[in-house]
Design an enzyme around this catalytic site. Structure first.
Site, PDB file in Angstrom:
ATOM      1  N   SER A  14       0.882  -1.996   0.021  1.00  0.00           N
ATOM      2  CA  SER A  14       0.060   0.201  -0.172  1.00  0.00           C
ATOM      3  C   SER A  14       0.836   1.093  -0.212  1.00  0.00           C
ATOM      4  CB  SER A  14      -1.385  -0.115   1.224  1.00  0.00           C
ATOM      5  OG  SER A  14      -0.299   0.252   2.626  1.00  0.00           O
ATOM      6  N   ASN A  15       2.325   1.264   0.542  1.00  0.00           N
ATOM      7  CA  ASN A  15       2.724   2.504   0.655  1.00  0.00           C
ATOM      8  C   ASN A  15       3.635   2.404  -0.614  1.00  0.00           C
ATOM      9  OD1 ASN A  15       3.198   4.148   3.188  1.00  0.00           O
ATOM     10  ND2 ASN A  15       3.196   1.448   3.779  1.00  0.00           N
ATOM     11  N   MET A  92      10.440  -6.802   4.447  1.00  0.00           N
ATOM     12  CA  MET A  92      10.707  -7.263   5.948  1.00  0.00           C
ATOM     13  C   MET A  92      11.910  -8.513   5.745  1.00  0.00           C
ATOM     14  SD  MET A  92       7.821  -5.636   7.246  1.00  0.00           S
ATOM     15  CE  MET A  92       7.151  -6.414   9.217  1.00  0.00           C
ATOM     16  N   ARG A  93      12.624  -8.064   5.116  1.00  0.00           N
ATOM     17  CA  ARG A  93      13.924  -7.905   5.680  1.00  0.00           C
ATOM     18  C   ARG A  93      15.014  -8.034   5.912  1.00  0.00           C
ATOM     19  NH1 ARG A  93      12.404 -13.205   5.995  1.00  0.00           N
ATOM     20  NH2 ARG A  93      14.415 -13.625   6.342  1.00  0.00           N
ATOM     21  N   HIS A 111       9.067   3.488   8.271  1.00  0.00           N
ATOM     22  CA  HIS A 111       8.396   2.617   9.792  1.00  0.00           C
ATOM     23  C   HIS A 111       8.004   2.794  10.796  1.00  0.00           C
ATOM     24  CE1 HIS A 111      10.064  -0.106  13.499  1.00  0.00           C
ATOM     25  NE2 HIS A 111       9.521   0.406  14.169  1.00  0.00           N
ATOM     26  N   THR A 143      20.599   2.896   7.521  1.00  0.00           N
ATOM     27  CA  THR A 143      22.002   2.546   8.120  1.00  0.00           C
ATOM     28  C   THR A 143      21.772   1.310   8.269  1.00  0.00           C
ATOM     29  OG1 THR A 143      21.372   3.143  10.213  1.00  0.00           O
ATOM     30  CG2 THR A 143      21.785   5.255   8.573  1.00  0.00           C
ATOM     31  N   THR A 174      -2.852   5.382   7.798  1.00  0.00           N
ATOM     32  CA  THR A 174      -3.195   6.457   6.532  1.00  0.00           C
ATOM     33  C   THR A 174      -2.251   7.752   6.635  1.00  0.00           C
ATOM     34  OG1 THR A 174      -4.336   7.882   8.461  1.00  0.00           O
ATOM     35  CG2 THR A 174      -5.894   5.838   7.215  1.00  0.00           C
ATOM     36  N   GLU A 176       1.273   6.813   6.923  1.00  0.00           N
ATOM     37  CA  GLU A 176       2.035   6.719   5.935  1.00  0.00           C
ATOM     38  C   GLU A 176       2.150   7.251   4.701  1.00  0.00           C
ATOM     39  OE1 GLU A 176       3.293   2.686   6.807  1.00  0.00           O
ATOM     40  OE2 GLU A 176       2.428   2.107   9.347  1.00  0.00           O
TER      41      GLU A 176
HETATM   42  C1  GRF Z   1       2.968  -0.865   7.131  1.00  0.00           C
HETATM   43  O1  GRF Z   1       2.363  -1.307   8.706  1.00  0.00           O
HETATM   44  C2  GRF Z   1       5.065  -0.034   6.979  1.00  0.00           C
HETATM   45  O2  GRF Z   1       4.950   0.627   8.315  1.00  0.00           O
HETATM   46  C3  GRF Z   1       5.558  -1.426   7.770  1.00  0.00           C
HETATM   47  O3  GRF Z   1       4.687  -2.351   6.744  1.00  0.00           O
HETATM   48  C4  GRF Z   1       3.310  -2.626   6.495  1.00  0.00           C
HETATM   49  C5  GRF Z   1       2.964  -2.690   5.558  1.00  0.00           C
HETATM   50  O4  GRF Z   1       3.057  -1.896   4.368  1.00  0.00           O
HETATM   51  N1  GRF Z   1       6.576  -1.134   6.831  1.00  0.00           N
HETATM   52  P1  GRF Z   1       2.494  -1.726   2.999  1.00  0.00           P
HETATM   53  O5  GRF Z   1       1.474  -1.912   2.908  1.00  0.00           O
HETATM   54  O6  GRF Z   1       2.950  -3.616   1.885  1.00  0.00           O
HETATM   55  O7  GRF Z   1       3.606  -0.937   2.531  1.00  0.00           O
END
Ligand code: GRF
Length: 197
Positions: A14-15, A92-93, A111, A143, A174, A176
């Site tokens: 979503s971001n 997420m890695r 974050h 970093t 929302t 983010e």
């Molecule tokens: C979000 O809460 C973001 O802050 C974290 O991963 C979650 C999912 O993000 N890093 P997205 O919908 O895959 O962008």
């Protein structure tokens, strides 16, 4: 010179969607050149393709914990598109110094906490457990230390009595979606002054 942006995702993206849509809205110093996921099932891949952005997958699982080999595969995909900026968006890695160091100063992450509070995972539950009156999200330069780089922007949300971690996560998300595009737009134009929404 338009900056070329690659975005790493792991899930729904979503971001990533907001970053791409803002770059495609015009008047932006950057353009998206790649969306890469570490999972072929990541929902964000279809969203990126629908937005016309090239995609790639580097599944971390076949590397069986060999981080250096996984990171070399990531970098090989980046070498193909030569991005100027790398955005982590729900990626997420953990990336180690050997990957991060060459990107330092050109790699951003979002974050879901008001860093330096709550580095790592389960940020919303931790903020609730602490009884915080406010919470939020942070965009920072990456970093080698996890969730620790210079802050480029933050957005705050109130915590309400009775909030569950999911309630709080939704409220933060929302923000983010407003913060990350605003920070990338400025960063691509050469502005690094901190943005607080
Ligand atoms: C979000 O809460 C973001 O802050 C974290 O991963 C979650 C999912 O993000 N890093 P997205 O919908 O895959 O962008």
């Amino acid at each position: 010179m338009t900056k070329r942006v690659a975005i790493f995702i792991s899930g729904g993206g979503s971001n990533m969607v907001r970053l791409v849509e803002d770059m495609q809205a015009g008047g932006h110093a950057a353009t998206p050149v790649l969306v890469l996921a570490n999972d072929a099932e990541a929902g964000g891949l279809k969203k990126a393709a629908a937005l016309g952005v090239p995609t790639a997958v580097v599944d971390h699982r076949p590397f069986k914990g060999d981080r250096e080999a996984f990171q070399a595969a990531l970098q090989a995909e980046l070498d193909k598109v030569q991005p100027d900026i790398l955005c982590l968006a729900g990626f997420m890695r953990v990336l180690t110094e050997s990957f991060v160091a060459p990107w330092e100063g050109r790699m951003l992450n979002i974050h879901p906490s008001l860093l330096p509070k709550y580095k790592g995972l389960h940020t919303h539950a931790r903020a609730l457990a602490a009884g915080d009156a406010e919470h939020g999200c942070t965009v920072h330069l990456v970093t080698p230390a996890l969730d620790d780089g210079p802050i480029l922007g933050q957005a705050r949300v109130p915590v309400f009595a009775g909030d569950t971690p999911d309630d709080l996560a939704a409220r933060v998300l929302t923000q983010e979606h407003k913060l990350y595009p605003a920070v990338l737009r400025r960063f691509a134009a050469g502005e690094q002054a901190r943005l607080d929404l």
